[in-house]
Write a protein that holds these residues in place. Structure first.
Motif, mmCIF file in Angstrom:
data_model
loop_
_atom_site.group_PDB
_atom_site.id
_atom_site.type_symbol
_atom_site.label_atom_id
_atom_site.label_comp_id
_atom_site.label_asym_id
_atom_site.label_seq_id
_atom_site.Cartn_x
_atom_site.Cartn_y
_atom_site.Cartn_z
ATOM 1 N N ILE A 130 1.036 -1.396 -0.054
ATOM 2 C CA ILE A 130 -0.165 -0.020 0.120
ATOM 3 C C ILE A 130 0.868 1.297 -0.045
ATOM 4 C CG2 ILE A 130 -1.895 1.341 1.534
ATOM 5 C CD1 ILE A 130 -2.734 -1.436 2.381
ATOM 6 N N SER A 131 1.826 1.178 0.647
ATOM 7 C CA SER A 131 2.817 2.413 0.978
ATOM 8 C C SER A 131 3.597 2.701 -0.438
ATOM 9 C CB SER A 131 3.816 2.259 1.972
ATOM 10 O OG SER A 131 3.013 2.157 3.416
ATOM 11 N N LEU A 132 4.102 1.623 -0.844
ATOM 12 C CA LEU A 132 4.713 1.948 -2.259
ATOM 13 C C LEU A 132 3.964 2.474 -3.201
ATOM 14 C CD1 LEU A 132 7.084 -1.287 -2.135
ATOM 15 C CD2 LEU A 132 7.746 1.015 -1.768
ATOM 16 N N SER A 176 -9.669 -6.698 9.067
ATOM 17 C CA SER A 176 -11.145 -6.362 9.599
ATOM 18 C C SER A 176 -11.241 -6.572 10.950
ATOM 19 C CB SER A 176 -12.140 -7.323 8.725
ATOM 20 O OG SER A 176 -13.268 -6.946 9.431
ATOM 21 N N PRO A 177 -11.551 -5.322 11.672
ATOM 22 C CA PRO A 177 -11.702 -5.335 13.191
ATOM 23 C C PRO A 177 -12.909 -6.085 13.603
ATOM 24 C CG PRO A 177 -12.382 -3.413 12.428
ATOM 25 C CD PRO A 177 -11.690 -4.011 11.115
ATOM 26 N N VAL A 178 -13.746 -6.571 12.540
ATOM 27 C CA VAL A 178 -14.937 -7.329 12.758
ATOM 28 C C VAL A 178 -14.895 -8.951 13.029
ATOM 29 C CG1 VAL A 178 -17.439 -7.565 12.083
ATOM 30 C CG2 VAL A 178 -16.244 -5.457 11.583
ATOM 31 N N ARG A 179 -13.558 -9.273 12.486
ATOM 32 C CA ARG A 179 -13.288 -10.755 12.611
ATOM 33 C C ARG A 179 -13.288 -11.179 14.107
ATOM 34 N NH1 ARG A 179 -8.113 -12.391 8.866
ATOM 35 N NH2 ARG A 179 -8.924 -11.671 6.919
ATOM 36 N N ARG A 180 -12.975 -10.573 15.040
ATOM 37 C CA ARG A 180 -13.098 -10.824 16.653
ATOM 38 C C ARG A 180 -14.440 -10.676 17.119
ATOM 39 N NH1 ARG A 180 -7.241 -8.686 18.504
ATOM 40 N NH2 ARG A 180 -5.784 -9.541 17.161
ATOM 41 N N SER A 237 -20.282 5.237 11.613
ATOM 42 C CA SER A 237 -18.995 6.218 11.298
ATOM 43 C C SER A 237 -19.064 7.426 12.220
ATOM 44 C CB SER A 237 -18.744 6.488 9.854
ATOM 45 O OG SER A 237 -18.577 5.484 9.127
ATOM 46 N N ALA A 238 -20.218 8.141 12.394
ATOM 47 C CA ALA A 238 -20.225 9.305 13.044
ATOM 48 C C ALA A 238 -20.068 8.960 14.494
ATOM 49 C CB ALA A 238 -21.701 9.852 12.657
ATOM 50 N N ALA A 239 -20.644 7.684 15.118
ATOM 51 C CA ALA A 239 -20.498 7.432 16.336
ATOM 52 C C ALA A 239 -19.062 7.086 16.721
ATOM 53 C CB ALA A 239 -21.372 6.456 16.790
ATOM 54 N N ILE A 240 -18.220 6.341 15.937
ATOM 55 C CA ILE A 240 -16.891 6.094 16.166
ATOM 56 C C ILE A 240 -15.711 7.261 16.289
ATOM 57 C CG2 ILE A 240 -14.945 4.581 15.937
ATOM 58 C CD1 ILE A 240 -17.099 2.420 15.509
ATOM 59 N N ALA A 241 -16.180 7.960 14.796
ATOM 60 C CA ALA A 241 -15.253 9.204 14.424
ATOM 61 C C ALA A 241 -13.884 8.839 14.540
ATOM 62 C CB ALA A 241 -15.695 10.434 15.473
ATOM 63 N N LYS A 242 -13.458 7.822 13.810
ATOM 64 C CA LYS A 242 -12.041 7.577 13.396
ATOM 65 C C LYS A 242 -12.014 7.327 12.144
ATOM 66 C CE LYS A 242 -10.726 5.480 17.980
ATOM 67 N NZ LYS A 242 -10.028 4.163 18.749
ATOM 68 N N PRO A 243 -10.731 7.299 11.601
ATOM 69 C CA PRO A 243 -10.337 6.734 10.340
ATOM 70 C C PRO A 243 -10.649 5.337 10.323
ATOM 71 C CG PRO A 243 -8.725 8.286 10.806
ATOM 72 C CD PRO A 243 -9.594 8.042 12.165
ATOM 73 N N TYR A 244 -11.120 4.792 9.283
ATOM 74 C CA TYR A 244 -11.587 3.246 9.181
ATOM 75 C C TYR A 244 -10.089 2.477 9.560
ATOM 76 C CZ TYR A 244 -15.821 4.586 7.207
ATOM 77 O OH TYR A 244 -17.081 5.086 6.893
ATOM 78 N N ALA A 245 -8.899 2.959 9.269
ATOM 79 C CA ALA A 245 -7.794 1.863 9.445
ATOM 80 C C ALA A 245 -7.309 1.874 11.080
ATOM 81 C CB ALA A 245 -6.669 2.598 8.709
ATOM 82 N N GLU A 263 -10.588 -4.674 3.829
ATOM 83 C CA GLU A 263 -9.397 -5.448 3.847
ATOM 84 C C GLU A 263 -9.169 -5.842 2.429
ATOM 85 O OE1 GLU A 263 -8.192 -9.683 5.729
ATOM 86 O OE2 GLU A 263 -9.745 -8.523 6.652
ATOM 87 N N ASN A 264 -10.165 -6.369 1.614
ATOM 88 C CA ASN A 264 -9.682 -6.820 0.466
ATOM 89 C C ASN A 264 -9.268 -5.668 -0.492
ATOM 90 O OD1 ASN A 264 -10.635 -9.470 1.124
ATOM 91 N ND2 ASN A 264 -12.919 -9.095 0.426
ATOM 92 N N GLU A 265 -9.873 -4.800 -0.365
ATOM 93 C CA GLU A 265 -9.180 -3.653 -1.409
ATOM 94 C C GLU A 265 -7.980 -2.811 -0.661
ATOM 95 O OE1 GLU A 265 -10.624 -2.797 -4.339
ATOM 96 O OE2 GLU A 265 -11.939 -4.449 -4.196
ATOM 97 N N ASP A 266 -7.556 -3.629 0.276
ATOM 98 C CA ASP A 266 -6.042 -2.927 0.873
ATOM 99 C C ASP A 266 -6.364 -1.622 1.513
ATOM 100 O OD1 ASP A 266 -5.145 -5.218 0.257
ATOM 101 O OD2 ASP A 266 -4.174 -4.589 -1.927
#
Length: 310
Positions: free
Chosen positions: A15-17, A120-124, A64-72, A112-115
């Motif tokens: 992703i960074s490259l 995914s934090p929902v896995r747990r 998204s509005a409730a958590i107010a964080k970047p998805y990453a 996650e699939n789109e990098d």
């Protein structure tokens, strides 16, 4: 770098490259609204209905509005807290909470699939256990009452079609005259995901449809049309309202189009139709959905016990 980095580190390096060499901003820092729109567009390509897409968007925008964080940066604990707070504030049951969890899972899996995120934090977050509520089906007496309560041939044909095919109400109103083969007693419906499948109706339904179509003098392509004013294709709301009124005036209880579908599934299984065929008939992608629709008759369970276990 494969010998030195694990899979997650390799993905982050990729992703960074890509961001560095394309002179673009890092995907994980894109506008959340843009990512949400991209996800909705992906679900639309998969064939989700406008109603489903709207539900997805509303649910994810609220999160998204409730958590107010970047998805990453969103963690499993963030999502658990959100689900817990949502249930407490809105009095939501486990079914609603699990629906939200499933939508979040779909969204973060796509990220996650789109990098856009590493994992995914929902896995747990495991599936929320929901109580199995036995839902009612229509009895033979109720079906006959509904038939007797119909004051026009159209309504009678509509009731017969729902009862004998088990199709969804959205599939019913989407039917065109060209989709129906009276000779073969079958029609082609377009279900979820714009998937088409054949459904079959009985001789009684054929007779009622023939009577109804003989009275039609309009040029509308729709099978079921309004009776007042210029004939227009019936909407889901029109059918639900009419079926509900029939249930009320005939004392058949709370009746809605979906109850016909559940009744057909239950009776098919009770009469010995293989569950895989019932699944095809109803147009379910997963057999688990079919099993939830069908309420097995307890009398049949008792008979089978005596037949096989005594």
């Amino acid at each position: 770098m494969q010998p030195l980095l694990n899979s997650h580190q390799l993905k982050q390096l990729t992703i960074s490259l890509q961001a560095a060499f394309s002179n673009a901003k890092h995907p994980s820092r894109e506008d959340p609204a843009d990512l949400l729109s991209l996800f909705i567009a992906a679900k639309q390509v998969e064939g989700c209905s406008p109603k489903t897409l709207a539900y997805y968007r509303t649910t994810l925008e609220r999160m998204s509005a409730a958590i107010a964080k970047p998805y990453a940066q969103v963690t499993s604990d963030d999502l658990r807290s959100y689900l817990n707070d949502y249930g407490a504030k809105n009095g939501a049951g486990n079914v609603t909470i699990d629906n939200i969890r499933r939508i979040m899972s779909s969204f973060f899996s796509w990220l996650e699939n789109e990098d856009y995120v590493i994992k995914s934090p929902v896995r747990r977050i495991h599936r929320v256990k929901c109580a199995q509520v036995t839902k009612e089906v229509l009895t033979d007496e109720q079906l006959e009452s509904l038939r007797d309560g119909c004051t026009c041939v159209r309504d009678l044909a509509m009731v017969e079609m729902l009862a004998s095919t088990g199709m969804r109400v959205g599939e019913l109103v989407g039917l065109d005259l060209a989709d129906v083969n009276l000779q073969e007693r079958e029609c082609i419906v377009t279900g979820k995901g714009n998937k088409q499948r054949p459904v079959y109706f009985d001789a009684r339904t054929k007779l009622r449809l023939t009577e109804y179509l003989a009275l039609r003098q309009d040029d509308s392509p729709a099978l079921f049309v309004s009776l007042k004013g210029k004939p227009k294709r019936m909407t889901v709301g029109n059918v639900e309202t009419r079926i509900r009124e029939l249930g009320r005036v005939t004392n058949a209880g709370h009746v809605h189009p979906h109850k016909f579908r559940r009744t057909l599934a239950t009776r098919a299984i009770d009469k010995g139709m293989p569950i895989e065929q019932v699944q095809k008939l109803l147009g379910h992608a997963k057999i688990d959905t079919t099993m939830r629709y069908a309420m097995v008759d307890q009398n049949n369970v008792k008979t089978s016990h005596r037949k096989y276990l005594e």
